[in-house]
Every structure is written in structure tokens, then in C-alpha cells.
Design a protein around this motif. Structure first.
Motif, mmCIF file in Angstrom:
data_model
loop_
_atom_site.group_PDB
_atom_site.id
_atom_site.type_symbol
_atom_site.label_atom_id
_atom_site.label_comp_id
_atom_site.label_asym_id
_atom_site.label_seq_id
_atom_site.Cartn_x
_atom_site.Cartn_y
_atom_site.Cartn_z
ATOM 1 N N HIS A 159 34.357 26.312 15.192
ATOM 2 C CA HIS A 159 33.146 25.955 14.467
ATOM 3 C C HIS A 159 31.976 26.871 14.805
ATOM 4 O O HIS A 159 31.088 27.075 13.970
ATOM 5 C CB HIS A 159 32.788 24.502 14.750
ATOM 6 C CG HIS A 159 33.788 23.534 14.200
ATOM 7 N ND1 HIS A 159 33.792 22.196 14.493
ATOM 8 C CD2 HIS A 159 34.845 23.730 13.379
ATOM 9 C CE1 HIS A 159 34.785 21.590 13.876
ATOM 10 N NE2 HIS A 159 35.447 22.502 13.197
ATOM 11 N N ILE A 160 31.941 27.394 16.024
ATOM 12 C CA ILE A 160 30.820 28.260 16.393
ATOM 13 C C ILE A 160 30.771 29.501 15.509
ATOM 14 O O ILE A 160 29.701 29.971 15.116
ATOM 15 C CB ILE A 160 30.911 28.644 17.897
ATOM 16 C CG1 ILE A 160 29.691 29.445 18.314
ATOM 17 C CG2 ILE A 160 32.198 29.413 18.175
ATOM 18 C CD1 ILE A 160 28.384 28.710 18.225
ATOM 19 N N PHE A 161 31.958 30.030 15.130
ATOM 20 C CA PHE A 161 31.990 31.185 14.233
ATOM 21 C C PHE A 161 31.523 30.791 12.831
ATOM 22 O O PHE A 161 30.888 31.588 12.135
ATOM 23 C CB PHE A 161 33.398 31.780 14.183
ATOM 24 C CG PHE A 161 33.804 32.492 15.434
ATOM 25 C CD1 PHE A 161 33.316 33.761 15.704
ATOM 26 C CD2 PHE A 161 34.649 31.898 16.344
ATOM 27 C CE1 PHE A 161 33.680 34.417 16.872
ATOM 28 C CE2 PHE A 161 35.023 32.537 17.510
ATOM 29 C CZ PHE A 161 34.535 33.810 17.776
ATOM 30 N N THR A 162 31.850 29.581 12.434
ATOM 31 C CA THR A 162 31.381 29.108 11.133
ATOM 32 C C THR A 162 29.853 29.044 11.113
ATOM 33 O O THR A 162 29.209 29.453 10.138
ATOM 34 C CB THR A 162 31.974 27.728 10.818
ATOM 35 O OG1 THR A 162 33.391 27.827 10.823
ATOM 36 C CG2 THR A 162 31.509 27.242 9.461
ATOM 37 N N TYR A 163 29.267 28.526 12.194
ATOM 38 C CA TYR A 163 27.811 28.440 12.261
ATOM 39 C C TYR A 163 27.177 29.837 12.244
ATOM 40 O O TYR A 163 26.167 30.069 11.564
ATOM 41 C CB TYR A 163 27.382 27.681 13.518
ATOM 42 C CG TYR A 163 27.898 26.266 13.576
ATOM 43 C CD1 TYR A 163 28.013 25.499 12.416
ATOM 44 C CD2 TYR A 163 28.281 25.680 14.785
ATOM 45 C CE1 TYR A 163 28.498 24.190 12.468
ATOM 46 C CE2 TYR A 163 28.764 24.382 14.842
ATOM 47 C CZ TYR A 163 28.871 23.647 13.670
ATOM 48 O OH TYR A 163 29.352 22.363 13.714
ATOM 49 N N LEU A 164 27.768 30.748 12.998
ATOM 50 C CA LEU A 164 27.217 32.112 13.023
ATOM 51 C C LEU A 164 27.344 32.777 11.660
ATOM 52 O O LEU A 164 26.426 33.473 11.203
ATOM 53 C CB LEU A 164 27.935 32.938 14.091
ATOM 54 C CG LEU A 164 27.689 32.502 15.543
ATOM 55 C CD1 LEU A 164 28.518 33.348 16.499
ATOM 56 C CD2 LEU A 164 26.205 32.626 15.893
ATOM 57 N N CYS A 165 28.510 32.585 11.008
ATOM 58 C CA CYS A 165 28.676 33.153 9.666
ATOM 59 C C CYS A 165 27.700 32.520 8.685
ATOM 60 O O CYS A 165 27.154 33.195 7.802
ATOM 61 C CB CYS A 165 30.113 32.960 9.183
ATOM 62 S SG CYS A 165 31.330 33.987 10.022
ATOM 63 N N GLY A 166 27.467 31.213 8.841
ATOM 64 C CA GLY A 166 26.494 30.563 7.977
ATOM 65 C C GLY A 166 25.091 31.107 8.183
ATOM 66 O O GLY A 166 24.351 31.337 7.213
ATOM 67 N N LEU A 167 24.720 31.331 9.449
ATOM 68 C CA LEU A 167 23.406 31.902 9.724
ATOM 69 C C LEU A 167 23.303 33.316 9.153
ATOM 70 O O LEU A 167 22.280 33.678 8.544
ATOM 71 C CB LEU A 167 23.165 31.917 11.234
ATOM 72 C CG LEU A 167 21.807 32.465 11.689
ATOM 73 C CD1 LEU A 167 20.671 31.616 11.141
ATOM 74 C CD2 LEU A 167 21.729 32.526 13.221
ATOM 75 N N ALA A 168 24.358 34.120 9.346
ATOM 76 C CA ALA A 168 24.352 35.476 8.791
ATOM 77 C C ALA A 168 24.284 35.448 7.272
ATOM 78 O O ALA A 168 23.609 36.277 6.644
ATOM 79 C CB ALA A 168 25.604 36.235 9.256
ATOM 80 N N LEU A 169 24.970 34.487 6.647
ATOM 81 C CA LEU A 169 24.926 34.360 5.192
ATOM 82 C C LEU A 169 23.517 34.024 4.716
ATOM 83 O O LEU A 169 23.017 34.607 3.738
ATOM 84 C CB LEU A 169 25.912 33.281 4.749
ATOM 85 C CG LEU A 169 25.967 32.986 3.254
ATOM 86 C CD1 LEU A 169 26.522 34.173 2.491
ATOM 87 C CD2 LEU A 169 26.794 31.744 2.976
ATOM 88 N N LEU A 224 21.089 25.318 12.731
ATOM 89 C CA LEU A 224 21.938 25.936 13.747
ATOM 90 C C LEU A 224 21.937 25.120 15.037
ATOM 91 O O LEU A 224 22.996 24.884 15.638
ATOM 92 C CB LEU A 224 21.454 27.366 14.023
ATOM 93 C CG LEU A 224 22.291 28.183 15.015
ATOM 94 C CD1 LEU A 224 23.701 28.389 14.473
ATOM 95 C CD2 LEU A 224 21.631 29.532 15.299
ATOM 96 N N VAL A 225 20.768 24.662 15.467
ATOM 97 C CA VAL A 225 20.691 23.831 16.677
ATOM 98 C C VAL A 225 21.442 22.519 16.480
ATOM 99 O O VAL A 225 22.188 22.056 17.362
ATOM 100 C CB VAL A 225 19.225 23.572 17.047
ATOM 101 C CG1 VAL A 225 19.127 22.562 18.179
ATOM 102 C CG2 VAL A 225 18.544 24.879 17.455
#
Length: 898
Positions: free
Chosen positions: A29-39, A81-82
Motif C-alpha cells: 500500500h505504501i507504493f500505492t500512496y506514493l504513486c497516488g501522490l506522484a499522480l 497521504l498522512v
């Protein structure tokens, strides 16, 4: 926006979505959150790239519009993100909802702006264009677009994407289907294998005949059918031979010759390079489609000789350059790789003969192609510097490299082969210079003769001295090339220097002792090449971008060798620091000499790359001297020498100032690292504080340089911003000496340095706005840095006086800590918004308002359920009262005060 950039952005967004969704299903899930932030950030940048030109046009046309602040979008992204990191679904939903709301509002305002701009532009009369109509006496203009006037890549692009791409794809799919059919027939069909292959061959011949018959009706379709049929015949023949249907090699060779002659006849008769290419490429890859066994190296290389002979026949009669280029590339890459992978030691003599045969073919191809072009138009004949010249120079050089590697341990074979090549090209030079049509390539043959003669002396030197011979000879030829302004000689010198470097690795592994003489010769030769190339203006004009990049790699390797050699030479307890000081001093001396010679970019880039090993070496020294989070210098000399080395490196980055003006990212990064390196020696017992003392002093000095704006440009670099932000994060979390000399909050060394860093960071962010960084990002960074450093000052004070946790998860459950943070943040918002309201600074007021938003989120999402009753009450009451006061005495300013 450029079409290519738009496509790249779309591809990037799709990649982020795919990776994010995949990571979610893989429980990462952490990668999903990072990808979401990058998106989210990418989408915002994409929309901003659309808004910027529209806003510029609106300003030029005096169209009023309201600029949308992106601070709420950034805050909503951080909240989501938090919430995801803390596994708070409600917070994630609230953050995403807020982001969507503010993003749609931004799009609505952008749409309104674009509509106003469009309406204004439609009111402007269009520019008058003069249309030129062709008359009956005007002939259509045809641009030459032949295979001889465009590059290899352009020809591939033309043949793939122009014409009938569906037909090309269909042919490719059918060829793959034929290969699969042949493999399936070989393994599964119950009929005899001879009958199966005969049926396939008959159908292939019929397809070829059908294509030839349709030539008058549809040329492209007919050529595609002919190529398909010939390709199938080649494949069928290979399957028949390697499955034993054709038992005799001479019979298979005869059949292959017949098919090849048929291909040559059809290509020449129909003037079709496409047909020749299709058949030849299939012939090259046919051996790799077999299901039975792999061909030996001798078989494949001998087979390629036959194909290249056919190419030579075609090129002798028609100047089809791309055919020569593809034949050369496939032979070298595919054939050469296969020979080194499958070749055996006992096959070396036969492979040598085959390499010589290939070399002779391509030498003839280059000669004949140039001859045909020269006869066609001697007045416009000119060799192009890419693949045309490659056919003249690369064929013999690559052939010699193969022979050199096959006889790597036999110097007399290598020298003899070099002499043989020199004699051959001497003969070609004598023959070619008699004919005016090939006079332009005769000098190329002379150069090749000299190249092969120049290879002989280093080869005859024993072991490691041959490396020194390569390096010294490369240096001498490079100097000669600069004086004679000869590109060929310059490339030869660079090639010899590369050979010297590669050969040194072999002797480093083979010799029992470290070959210091070899590496001293190589190191000094590399330094000498770069310095001499930049010593004169006439020399610097001859340096291309590729040559400058090559010099940068030379400086990188030469510096590494110099460090290793000095460590081997110096045998003392403080050899590391002495070595660092010597290397830094050598660079300072070289830099001053180059400045005296007025060298600019051709020296700056190699110098910067050469300093990379120096910084790596300095980092190793710091790690070696570190013990339990502090730096323990062995002696005062080491400490002073290390600091002096850092100051020398700082001077190297700042001299000349041309680098600061033209390439601020590299220079700013290097200067800060150098100053931090020197600053580490000031207070070694507190390295996190010591490392920023000199950078802060330098920042203050730059701030007061009002008359010299170059120093402010220096601090606009994004790399400097990243370095300072990294310090602010890591120092507060990792330092173990924050409480040394702690008197009172703020009145202690670490807090004072932290406040100074915050002031410097704020000043840098204000400069970033002037350099084009988005104001929303700047505002968010200001808020986060202010809250981060001020919160840690309070946390350290609470830890000293009340014993509260520090850098532990338990602090989130401590009511005193949470109450203090709430009151601190509200107080900061109060001071910021009061000042902004008094000075009429709308942007600063929004900054304070952002802090209030953070406080409100903290109260609602955290304090409401994670701290005790009394402290929770005090937190809400205190925050609410301060907000009430702010609302009364610090309303939002109407406009920005200039």
C-alpha cells in the motif's frame, strides 16, 4: 504544449496508475500512496503547464483573471497521504474529497480564462497570408527523399510508418506464422518431413510468382508478396537441411545459391531495395529459427559470408547504402556476439579467415558505394560523417579488433595483422589517388594505413609497458591532431587512449604486483590530453561535445587513479588526509593554469566530473574518522588539512564565475558540499551543527551582495534547496549532540543553528519564486519547515525540563507535548497573520492561514481522541481563543502591497 511532451506526460500518468493499482493488489500500500501522490503532483503540473501560456496571453491582452492558489491542493494531498500512512480511512476520504473540490474549481477558472482569451483573440484581425497558386507553367516541387539522402533511422521510420503499414504488419505476422508452422510440422505432423517441407516450399514459390505477376497492378503489394515468398523459401531450406531432409551440404548450398540469385535478379530487375532488404534480413535471422540445434560459430560466420557476398553484388550494381549498413551492423553485432559466445579455441584459424573475408567484403562495399556516388554527381560528392564514413573506417578497424582479441596473448600475430592491414590500405591508397572520382576517399585509406602502422609499436612492448605505449602514443597523436586540425587523427588518439584504459584492467588482474608504473603513465597521459586540449583557443574550437564528454570521463578515471597511486605511494598514519590535500592542490593548480589560458566550458565540465572521486574519497575519510556519532580527528594536522581541502574545492567550483551563471545546479551543489566538508572540522563533537556553519556564513554573505546578483542566482538552484531540506529533516531526527551546551530554549548552539537554517531556507524559497517555482509549493514548504523546526525546539525544551519523549512514538500519546504543539502552532499563525495584516501582505497572511488549517486538522483528527481530557480541553479552548483574536485584529488584506 509540444505533442511529444504531451504524449510523454500521458504515458507517465498511465504508468503511475498501473503501478499504483498493481501495488494495491500486491498489498504494497505504501507504493500505492506514493504513486497516488506522484499522480496528483503530475496532474497539477500538467494543468499548470496549460495555464501558464494562457495567463501570459491574458496579461499581454490586458484580460483580468484571478490566479488560483494551489496551496489548498497541496494541503489536501498531504492530509490524504498522512491518513493513508496512519490507516485513517476517514482522513483519506476527506483529503481526497477536498483535493477533488479544489482541483475542479481550478479547472473551472482555467476554462473561464481560456474562453476569455479565445474571445479576445477572435476580435483581432487575422494575419494576411499570401497564397501562391500553382500555374500551368509551374512544375510540382519534389523533395529528394531517397535512401541515399536520409539517415538509417529515418529510412526505417519511412518504411514502417509510411505507405501501407497494415501490409507491413501483415507480412511480419505471416513470417512469424511460417516459422511456427515449420516448427509444428517438424514436430507433430504425421506426413513425412520431406513432403511437409515440399508443400511449404511449393506454396512459397507460388506466392513469389503471384507477387511477380501483380507487379503491374499494385507494386507495393506485389513486392510484399515476393518478399514473403522468398523469406519462406529461405526458412524452408534451413529446416530441410538441419532436419536431414537435404543430407548433402553441397545440395543445400546449391539450393541456397539459387534462392539468393533469384532474390538478386528480382531486386535488380524491379529496382526494389525493399525486396532485397526483406529477403536479406530473413536470411540473416533464419539460423535462429531452427528447433533442432544451434549452428556452430564457423557455420554461422561462413553462412554470413555468403549473404554478404550477395549484398556486395547488389551494391556493386546499385548504390543502396542502407543495405550495406544493415549488413555491416548485423554481421558485427549478431555474428560477432555469436562467435565469441559459441566459438571454440580450435576454430580460431578458420574464424580468422572468415573475419578477413568479411573485412574484404565491406572494404569493397565502401569503395564501390563511394565510387558510384562520385560518378553520379562528382561536383556534389561529399562523405557524410556518420554511417558513410563508418563503412570506410569501421569495417577494417572492427575486423582488426576481432583478430586482436582472438590472438590477445600473441603479440606477433597482432603486430603482423596490423602490418598486413597497413600494406593493404597503402595499396588501396596508391590505386585510389590515381582516379579523380575517388580522390576524396583516398585520404581515408592513407589515414587507415597510418592508423595500423601506429598500432605496431605499443603491441611489441612487453606486458604493462604496452599500456603505457598505447597511452603515450595516443597522447602524441592527439597533440598532432590539434596542431594539424585533423579530426581523424584526434579520434585515433582518443581510441588509443581508450584501448590503453581497457588493457590496464587485464594487467591489473593478471600481474601479481600492483602495476604502479603502468597507472602513472596512464594517469598522467589522461591529464595531459585534457590540459593540452584546453591550452589554446585554436585547440578549443576543434573540441566537439562528444570530445568534451570524453575528456570528462578521462578526468574521472585519472583522478581515481591518482588517489589510488598516492595511497600506494604514501605510507603514513595520516595518508588519507595527505592524499586528499595533494589531489585538491593539484586540481587547484590545473584550474589556475586553465584560467590563465582562458579556458571555459571545454574545461569546466571535465573538471566537475573529475572532482566526483575527490568528494567520494572525502566522504570515506569522514566515515573513517567517525565514532559514535562524532568525528574524532587523529591529529590537528588531519583536521586542518581536511578543512583546507574543503576550501580548495570550494574555490575550484567558484572559479570561474561563468559556471555559477550558466550551470547553477552543478556549481551550487558542489560549493555547498565543499563548504560542508570544510565546516565539519570546526566543531567535530557536534557534526550536525558543525556541517552547516560555513554554508550559513556563505549564505549570509551572499545575501548582503546587493551589487552582485550572481550570488543570489547561486541560491536559486534546486539542488541547494534539496540539500538544506535534507539537513533540516535528518539533523532533528538523527543528531545525538543536540543538548550539548544547552542553557535555555533557543539559547543553545543547536537551536540557534536550526533557526539560522530556517531563515536561510525561507530566503531561498523567496528566490525560488523569482526563478519560476510554483508559489503554492513554496508556501507549503515554508509552512512545513517553520512547523518542523519550531516544533523540535519546543520538543527538546519539554524533554529537558519535563522529561517528555523525544523521537519516540510515545510523544503522540503525551498530552503535554500535544498541548504545547497546538499552542505553538496557533501562536505562529497569530504572529504571521498579524504581521501580514499590518503590512498588507496577502501571501504571508495565506501562509499563516495554512498553519491554522494544520492546527484545525490536528485538533479534529488527533487531539480529539488521542490525548487526555484536561489537555484536550485546554488545546481546544486555547486554539479557539487565539483564532478569535486573529479574526478580529488580523483580517485578510485586500491586496498585495508593493
Amino acid at each position: 504544449m509540444h505533442k511529444g511532451q504531451s504524449e510523454i506526460r500521458m504515458i507517465w500518468l498511465m504508468i503511475l496508475i498501473i503501478v499504483g493499482v498493481g501495488a494495491w493488489f500486491l498489498k504494497a500500500h505504501i507504493f500505492t500512496y506514493l504513486c497516488g501522490l506522484a499522480l496528483v503532483m503530475s496532474v497539477m503540473q500538467y494543468v499548470d503547464a496549460l495555464q501558464t501560456p494562457a495567463a501570459q496571453i491574458a496579461t499581454e491582452k490586458h484580460i483580468s483573471f484571478q490566479e488560483t492558489s494551489k496551496v489548498p491542493l497541496y494541503l489536501a494531498s498531504i492530509v490524504a497521504l498522512v491518513g493513508g500512512a496512519m490507516d485513517w480511512s476517514f482522513v483519506v476520504g476527506a483529503g481526497v474529497t477536498a483535493w477533488i473540490f479544489f482541483f475542479l474549481r481550478w479547472l473551472r477558472r482555467l476554462e473561464a480564462l481560456l474562453n476569455r482569451v479565445q474571445r479576445r483573440l477572435q476580435q483581432v484581425p487575422p494575419t494576411a497570408y499570401v497564397a501562391v497558386e500553382p500555374t500551368s507553367h509551374t512544375e510540382p516541387l519534389e523533395l529528394p527523399f531517397t535512401s541515399n539522402s536520409i539517415s538509417l533511422v529515418d529510412q526505417f521510420r519511412q518504411w514502417i510508418f509510411q505507405g501501407n503499414p497494415v501490409l507491413k504488419v501483415a507480412i511480419l505476422v505471416l513470417i512469424i506464422g511460417i516459422v511456427l508452422l515449420l516448427r509444428f510440422a517438424t514436430e507433430h505432423w504425421q506426413l513425412s518431413l520431406a513432403l511437409k517441407l515440399s508443400i511449404v516450399a511449393s506454396v512459397s514459390g507460388a506466392v513469389t510468382a503471384l507477387g511477380y505477376g501483380l507487379q503491374a497492378k499494385n507494386r507495393s503489394f506485389a513486392l510484399a508478396l515476393e518478399g514473403l515468398g522468398l523469406a519462406a523459401l529461405f526458412l524452408t531450406l534451413f529446416f530441410a537441411y538441419y532436419n536431414g531432409v537435404i543430407a548433402m551440404l553441397w545440395v543445400a548450398a546449391f539450393c541456397f545459391a539459387v534462392i539468393m540469385l533469384l532474390t538478386l535478379h528480382l531486386s535488380l530487375k524491379q529496382q526494389s531495395i525493399e525486396l532485397a532488404l526483406m529477403a536479406m534480413i530473413i536470411a540473416y535471422i533464419a539460423p535462429f529459427t531452427l528447433p533442432v540445434r544451434n549452428a556452430t560459430a564457423v557455420e554461422l560466420i561462413a553462412y554470413y559470408v555468403v549473404i554478404n557476398l550477395a549484398v556486395a553484388v547488389l551494391s556493386t550494381l546499385r548504390p543502396w547504402k542502407i543495405l550495406n549498413q544493415i549488413a555491416f551492423l548485423i554481421t558485427v553485432i549478431v555474428g560477432g556476439s555469436y562467435a565469441f559466445y559459441q566459438g571454440e579455441a580450435e576454430e580460431r584459424r578458420i574464424l580468422t579467415v572468415l573475419v578477413v573475408a568479411h573485412t574484404a567484403i565491406f572494404v569493397w562495399l565502401s569503395f564501390r558505394f563511394s565510387q558510384l556516388l562520385a560518378k553520379a554527381d562528382l561536383a556534389q560528392f561529399k562523405l557524410k560523417p556518420a554511417l558513410d564514413v563508418a563503412l570506410i573506417f569501421s569495417a577494417p578497424i572492427v575486423g582488426y579488433i576481432f583478430i586482436y582479441l582472438m590472438y590477445f596473448d600473441e603479440m606477433y600475430w597482432q603486430a603482423g595483422a596490423s602490418l598486413d592491414f597497413a600494406v593493404v590500405y597503402a595499396g588501396l591508397y596508391l590505386l585510389s589517388k590515381r582516379h579523380q572520382a575517388v580522390q576524396l576517399i583516398s585520404q581515408s585509406y592513407l589515414s587507415l594505413m597510418l592508423i595500423f602502422l601506429a598500432l605496431i609499436p605499443p603491441i611489441l612492448l612487453p606486458e604493462q609497458w604496452s599500456v603505457v605505449g598505447w597511452a603515450v602514443e595516443g597522447l602524441m597523436i592527439f597533440i598532432y591532431a590539434l596542431y594539424r586540425e585533423s579530426n581523424i587523427s584526434r579520434y585515433l588518439g582518443m581510441g588509443l587512449l581508450v584501448v590503453a584504459g581497457l588493457s590496464s584492467f587485464y594487467y591489473l588482474a593478471e600481474l601479481s604486483q600492483f602495476p604502479r608504473e603502468m597507472y602513472w603513465g596512464l594517469c598522467l597521459s589522461y591529464f595531459a590530453v585534457v590540459l593540452l586540449a584546453n591550452s589554446r583557443a585554436s585547440f578549443r574550437k576543434q573540441l566537439s561535445h562528444a570530445t568534451i564528454a570524453f575528456h570528462g570521463l578521462q578526468m574521472l578515471f585519472a583522478t581515481t587513479m591518482l588517489i589510488v597511486l598516492l595511497l600506494d605511494q604514501i605510507d603514513r598514519a595520516n595518508q588519507f588526509v595527505i592524499c586528499l590535500l595533494i589531489v585538491s592542490g593539484c586540481y587547484l593548480l590545473m584550474n589556475e593554469v586553465m584560467l590563465y589560458c582562458k579556458a571555459t566550458w571545454s574545461w569546466l565540465l571535465p573538471k566537475w566530473l573529475g572532482l566526483i572521486p575527490v568528494f567520494v574519497f572525502a566522504f570515506i575519510i569522514v566515515l573513517d574518522q567517525s565514532k559514535q556519532g562524532i568525528i574524532v580527528w587523529s591529529s590537528t594536522f588531519d583536521r586542518v588539512a581536511f578543512a583546507l581541502s574543503g576550501l580548495i574545492l570550494t574555490a575550484l567550483w567558484l572559479r570561474p564565475m561563468l559556471g555559477v551563471r550558466a550551470e547553477k545546479e552543478w556549481v551550487s551543489f558542489g560549493v555547498l558540499l565543499s563548504l560542508a566538508m570544510s565546516s565539519l572540522s570546526l566543531v567535530p563533537s557536534m557534526p550536525y551543527m558543525s556541517v552547516v556553519i560555513l554554508p550559513l556564513l556563505f549564505c549570509a554573505w551572499c545575501y548582503w551582495q546587493v551589487d552582485n546578483p550572481d550570488w543570489k542566482i547561486f541560491w536559486q538552484a534546486r539542488s541547494t534547496l534539496v540539500l538544506m531540506a535534507t539537513w533540516m529533516l535528518s539533523s532533528q531526527l538523527l543528531t545525538q549532540q543536540a543538548f550539548q551546551a544547552y542553557v535555555l530554549p533557543i539559547l543553545n548552539p543547536f537551536d540557534l543553528v536550526s533557526i539560522a537554517m530556517l531563515i536561510g531556507f525561507m530566503w531561498m524559497l523567496s528566490l525560488q519564486v523569482k526563478s519560476g517555482l510554483d508559489k503554492g509549493i513554496v508556501a507549503v514548504l515554508m509552512v512545513l519547515s517553520l512547523l518542523w523546526l519550531s516544533s523540535y525546539i519546543v520538543l527538546r525544551a519539554l524533554h529537558v525540563y519535563l522529561g517528555t519523549p523525544l523521537n519516540e512514538l510515545a510523544l503522540w500519546q503525551d498530552g503535554t507535548v500535544q498541548l504545547s504543539l497546538t499552542l505553538l502552532w496557533v501562536g505562529l499563525a497569530f504572529m504571521t497573520m498579524s504581521l501580514a495584516s499590518h503590512k498588507q501582505l496577502r501571501s504571508v497572511w495565506i501562509l499563516g492561514g495554512s498553519i491554522l488549517v494544520v492546527v484545525t486538522l490536528k485538533l479534529v483528527l488527533f487531539d480529539l481522541s488521542h490525548i487526555g481530557t484536561l489537555t484536550r480541553v485546554v488545546s481546544f479552548l486555547g486554539a479557539g481563543l487565539v483564532m478569535l483574536v486573529i479574526a478580529y485584529i488580523a483580517p485578510m488584506p485586500e491586496g498585495e502591497k508593493i
